[in-house]
Design an enzyme around this catalytic site. Structure first.
Site, PDB file in Angstrom:
ATOM      1  NE  ARG A 145     -11.550   7.444   8.720  1.00  0.00           N
ATOM      2  CZ  ARG A 145     -10.588   8.234   9.138  1.00  0.00           C
ATOM      3  NH1 ARG A 145     -10.648   9.065   9.835  1.00  0.00           N
ATOM      4  NH2 ARG A 145      -9.361   7.439   8.751  1.00  0.00           N
ATOM      5  CG  HIS A 169      -4.357   4.009  -3.442  1.00  0.00           C
ATOM      6  ND1 HIS A 169      -5.701   3.993  -4.121  1.00  0.00           N
ATOM      7  CD2 HIS A 169      -4.294   2.805  -2.813  1.00  0.00           C
ATOM      8  CE1 HIS A 169      -6.226   2.774  -3.628  1.00  0.00           C
ATOM      9  NE2 HIS A 169      -5.506   2.229  -3.057  1.00  0.00           N
ATOM     10  CB  THR A 207      -3.993   1.455  -6.113  1.00  0.00           C
ATOM     11  OG1 THR A 207      -4.790   0.354  -5.967  1.00  0.00           O
ATOM     12  CG2 THR A 207      -4.502   2.510  -7.176  1.00  0.00           C
ATOM     13  CE1 TYR A 241      -4.193   1.784   0.464  1.00  0.00           C
ATOM     14  CE2 TYR A 241      -3.529   2.337   2.809  1.00  0.00           C
ATOM     15  CZ  TYR A 241      -4.282   2.360   1.738  1.00  0.00           C
ATOM     16  OH  TYR A 241      -5.635   3.099   1.821  1.00  0.00           O
ATOM     17  CD  GLU A 244      -6.456  -1.795  -5.706  1.00  0.00           C
ATOM     18  OE1 GLU A 244      -5.296  -2.272  -5.517  1.00  0.00           O
ATOM     19  OE2 GLU A 244      -7.244  -1.836  -4.836  1.00  0.00           O
TER      20      GLU A 244
END
Length: 406
Positions: free
Chosen positions: A143, A134, A340, A129, A196
């Site tokens: 949020r 991203h 991604t 990640y 992705e």
């Protein structure tokens, strides 16, 4: 050469934004194909400057090249197992041969009837990640008022999850829309199927962990393009409190060709500044280097995104060092996904989740069509370019997949 094998490594003098039709000299890459002449048996291939394919094993056997026992294998797994000194020798040897079309003429593969196969046996698959934009987008989607979209651990270590190696597929393999649990009492086909756009790092081994950060590059053989297909509705419901599982494990696509890391020397660039500084086990003595690779995503032939991998916050070497820091071993064929890749502008977002902002802002296509999520029959093609050693840019091939109904 038939279309399914794909185009690889072509140099262009275009500016850094990816081009749809790069032309000229293909870069050196390795993969495996099957077809005419040897039904049911695959063999290692290398793209030639004119777009043809070189039968690497036949050349190594006839011309007493390095490691003919490894290069006559059906795929790259045994070469990955041999380690970095063997990789470097093979790549240097191939550079010399592929530059001379007269010498390679006798070892060309048939022009028709070839299809790609998975270039190596995938041992373990971990998807990281590693892109800050991203990670920010993924939080702000749900949020929007978050004071800090990044979790406390994100800037301090490469976050990732363990994927399913058995569902990694080579480019061109159809992707079947998965079914799963989308809510407390809701099971059915995913209505929010996504792609992705990622880089995949192919590792060699075996080697016991931990791997030191300054030794990690010795265990990264090369780069593939990777599509981490995602069923967002299944993923959203299951990822509380744990991470992705069935929303991801149904399919991952990779390109047919692996570009050796040593061919990407001109693409190495410093990663974005780390604040706070990384801990010592994630801090290379010469500084962390990412890759100036520009991805391009097409949906049904239309360009929808150009994600820049140079923005990745964590380098492949840092991913390796973190992955093994608890003592985990590496195996030949381990595959690490970058996560991604997304840039700061909407046209650089690397997933439908971001491009359509979770369904709020559909992506406009020609003829008045729109997409928030992928529909049956849609085809995603991800390509990429990187700086070539002699100037200009070359292509890293492509990874494509068409969605089939469940």
């Amino acid at each position: 050469m038939t279309a399914p094998v794909g185009t690889v490594g072509q140099v262009t003098t275009a500016p850094p934004e990816p081009t749809d039709t790069p032309t000229a000299l293909p870069a050196l890459a390795l993969g495996a194909v099957a077809g005419t002449g040897r039904p049911g048996r695959s063999r290692i291939a290398c793209p030639l400057p004119d777009g043809g394919l070189l039968d690497v094993g036949s050349l190594a056997t006839a011309q007493r090249g390095p490691y003919p026992d490894l290069l006559t294998a059906p795929d790259l797994t045994r070469l990955l197992d041999a380690g970095a000194p063997a990789w470097r020798e093979v790549v240097e040897w191939l550079r010399g041969w592929r530059a001379d079309p007269e010498r390679t003429a006798a070892y060309r593969m048939p022009a028709e009837g070839l299809i790609p196969v998975l270039p190596f046996t995938v041992a373990d698959y971990v998807d990281f990640y590693a892109c800050e934009q991203h990670a920010r987008n993924a939080t702000l989607l749900f949020r929007p008022d978050a004071a800090d979209p990044l979790t406390p651990n994100w800037r301090r270590m490469p976050v990732g999850y363990h994927g399913r190696s058995g569902t990694v597929r080579v480019t061109g393999t159809p992707v079947v829309r998965p079914s799963g649990q989308r809510g407390p009492e809701d099971f059915g086909p995913s209505a929010k199927l996504d792609f992705e756009a990622e880089l995949g790092f192919v590792l060699g081994g075996p080697v016991p962990g931990p791997v030191g950060i300054d030794d990690a590059a010795e265990h990264v053989f090369g780069v593939v393009l990777l599509n981490d297909w995602s069923a967002r509705d299944i993923q959203f419901f299951e990822s509380r409190p744990l991470g992705p599982h069935l929303g991801k494990s149904f399919g991952t696509s990779i390109s047919a060709w692996v570009t050796p890391l040593q061919e990407l020397a001109a693409a190495r660039v410093p990663v974005p500044p780390h604040d706070p500084p990384s801990l010592p086990h994630l801090t290379p003595s010469a500084g962390a280097l990412g890759l100036d690779i520009e991805l391009v995503v097409h949906l049904n032939g239309e360009r929808i995104s150009t994600p820049p991998a140079a923005d990745l916050y964590w380098s492949p070497e840092q991913m390796v060092a973190h992955l093994t820091s608890n003592g985990a071993d590496l195996r030949a064929g381990d595959l690490l996904g970058s996560g991604t890749v997304s840039g700061r502008e909407r046209r650089q977002f690397g997933s439908m989740l971001e491009l359509g902002w979770n369904g709020r802002d559909p992506v406009a296509l020609s003829g008045g069509a729109q997409r928030c999520w992928l529909e049956d029959g849609d085809e995603i093609v991800i390509g990429a370019t990187a700086p070539a050693p002699g100037g200009g840019r070359f292509s890293l091939g492509e990874v494509r997949g068409r969605v089939r109904g469940s």
